[in-house]
Design a protein around this motif. Structure first.
Motif: not given
Length: 444
Positions: A178-182, A244-245, A266-271, A287-289
């Motif tokens: 799942s995305c949370y466990r990941a 950031d998570r 999700v995590f913020y990856l920068g850029d 935007t796409t999210k």
């Protein structure tokens, strides 16, 4: 006691005395200089606190209205190709933040940047098989235990096990998550990598923890993470720090009933990009999210068993259509870029959460990660009683030179000296004290 100065923002280093204040100033300035940022930062001393922050004119120029999505562009950074550039983006985003990032030392502040760097690098490499009802892990590192989840096999490296479970470049295959466990695995990996350099003892405790009872879900958040921002004091909608998570909420009540589609972790990856564990070569923009989550409402259907499901292909087609329709895209974004409604409410809110999360302190003297105490079962109670009786017998052996006949004194003395060598001093003193009380012998 921690002294929070949230309203002034930046990075706040709090120490206990003037000597540590001087060390913190020197060490953090050296770190800023290594990233060529020392000339751009304001330093303000507030008692025993040191605040490092970006001047307001640079904040407005580089991140107007705290929008950090174009920091790399403004600073001419390449955070994917150059690790130093990634650390610069992380540090600048923290220095201009509207809420203070508080640390008890310069070392903790620097490790916080390193852990965020580790999170971003791991999140970029993570690719998984999305599944809401099934899960799997590499069998040579993990085993499933009922009521505990996936535990690490004894003697297997926690870091290697996390890498193999999440990164197909290491394992050669995708595992169901799942995305949370990941997100938990990525955070734990980033922490473990920094602990290996600065607190191996805590890393060893994490190793044992995952061999016996992994920490998950709400408990994982409580043990390992700080949350900043709240419904009462929301963060700016476009303010994110790499590492950031965060959670994007699904504001549509009907599609939010589909398991796994209540929102997206999700995590913020920068850029300006966010992690995509299912298609790692296609990270999300804001935007796409927003478009993806909005169109979940169009992809929901009920299967032959009466259960709500999601048609991902239909959602992807809808997203592509909205990207090619400026008016439709603008309509969706003005709706989705609002702050979310409170839990259980589906009215006029969007998908943007009011808070973000980042890992706690990790250095030996200042770590605030508190692993849960293991419950004491019936077998453990029996073992404790057995150890207590054994200690009494050992204590009698240790003190045999006081009581034994002279022809046994030499042997008893030799045994007692061997026991002294293998026991900790504190343990030996406790044994002698307990024995003295038991035998009515006064200590010398």
């Amino acid at each position: 006691m921690t002294r929070i100065h949230a309203s002034c923002g930046g990075i706040l280093i709090q120490v206990q005395d003037a000597a540590n204040l001087a060390v913190a100033r020197r060490d953090f300035l050296t770190y800023l200089a290594s990233l060529e940022l020392d000339g751009q930062v304001e330093i303000c001393q507030e008692g025993l606190d040191l605040r490092f922050r970006l001047p307001s004119n640079l904040t407005q120029a580089w991140a107007p209205d705290f929008d950090t999505s174009r920091l790399s562009e403004h600073l001419h950074l390449d955070p994917v190709a150059r690790v130093g550039d990634l650390e610069r983006e992380i540090l600048v985003a923290m220095l201009l933040g509207p809420a203070a990032f508080v640390f008890p030392s310069a070392a903790e502040a620097m490790s916080a940047v390193h852990i965020r760097r580790n999170i971003v690098q791991a999140a970029r490499r993570t690719a998984l098989d999305f599944h809401t009802t099934e899960a799997e892990r590499p069998e040579d590192y993990w085993t499933y235990v009922e009521n505990k989840g996936f535990t690490l096999l004894p003697g297997r490296s926690l870091i290697e096990g996390l890498l193999k479970a999440t990164q197909p470049d290491v394992s050669g295959q995708l595992y169901a998550f799942s995305c949370y466990r990941a997100t938990e695995y990525v955070i734990l990996l980033a922490l473990a990598q920094e602990l290996a350099a600065h607190n191996p003892a805590l890393l060893q405790r994490l190793q044992h923890q995952w061999e016996s009872r992994p920490i998950m879900s709400g408990q994982f958040h409580d043990v390992f993470l700080h949350e900043y921002g709240a419904m009462e004091t929301p963060l700016p909608p476009k303010y994110y720090v790499p590492g950031d998570r965060l959670w994007f909420r699904n504001p549509d009540e009907r599609s939010a009933d589909v398991t796994g589609y209540e929102g997206s972790w999700v995590f913020y990856l920068g850029d300006g990009l966010f992690s995509n564990f299912w298609k790692r070569d296609q990270p999300f923009s804001l935007t796409t999210k927003c478009l993806e989550i909005y169109h979940w409402r169009h992809g929901v259907y009920v299967d032959e068993h009466g259960e709500p499901q999601m048609d991902e292909g239909l959602v992807e087609a809808r997203v592509r259509a909205s990207l090619n329709d400026p008016a439709d895209k603008a309509y969706i974004l003005q709706r989705m870029l609002r702050l979310r409604d409170p839990k259980g409410v589906y009215q006029e809110g969007g998908c943007i959460d009011t808070s973000r999360e980042y890992p706690r302190c990790i250095h030996p003297a200042t770590a605030d990660i508190r692993l849960p105490e293991r419950p004491v079962g019936r077998w453990e109670k029996f073992l404790r009683q057995l150890r207590a009786r054994t200690r009494l017998k050992v204590a009698i052996c240790v003190s045999l030179p006081l009581l034994a006949p002279s022809h046994h004194a030499a042997a008893a003395h030799s045994l007692s000296e061997e026991i002294r060598e293998v026991c900790h001093v504190e343990q030996f003193v406790r044994i002698e004290t307990d024995l003295a009380a038991y035998l009515g012998i006064h200590s010398r």
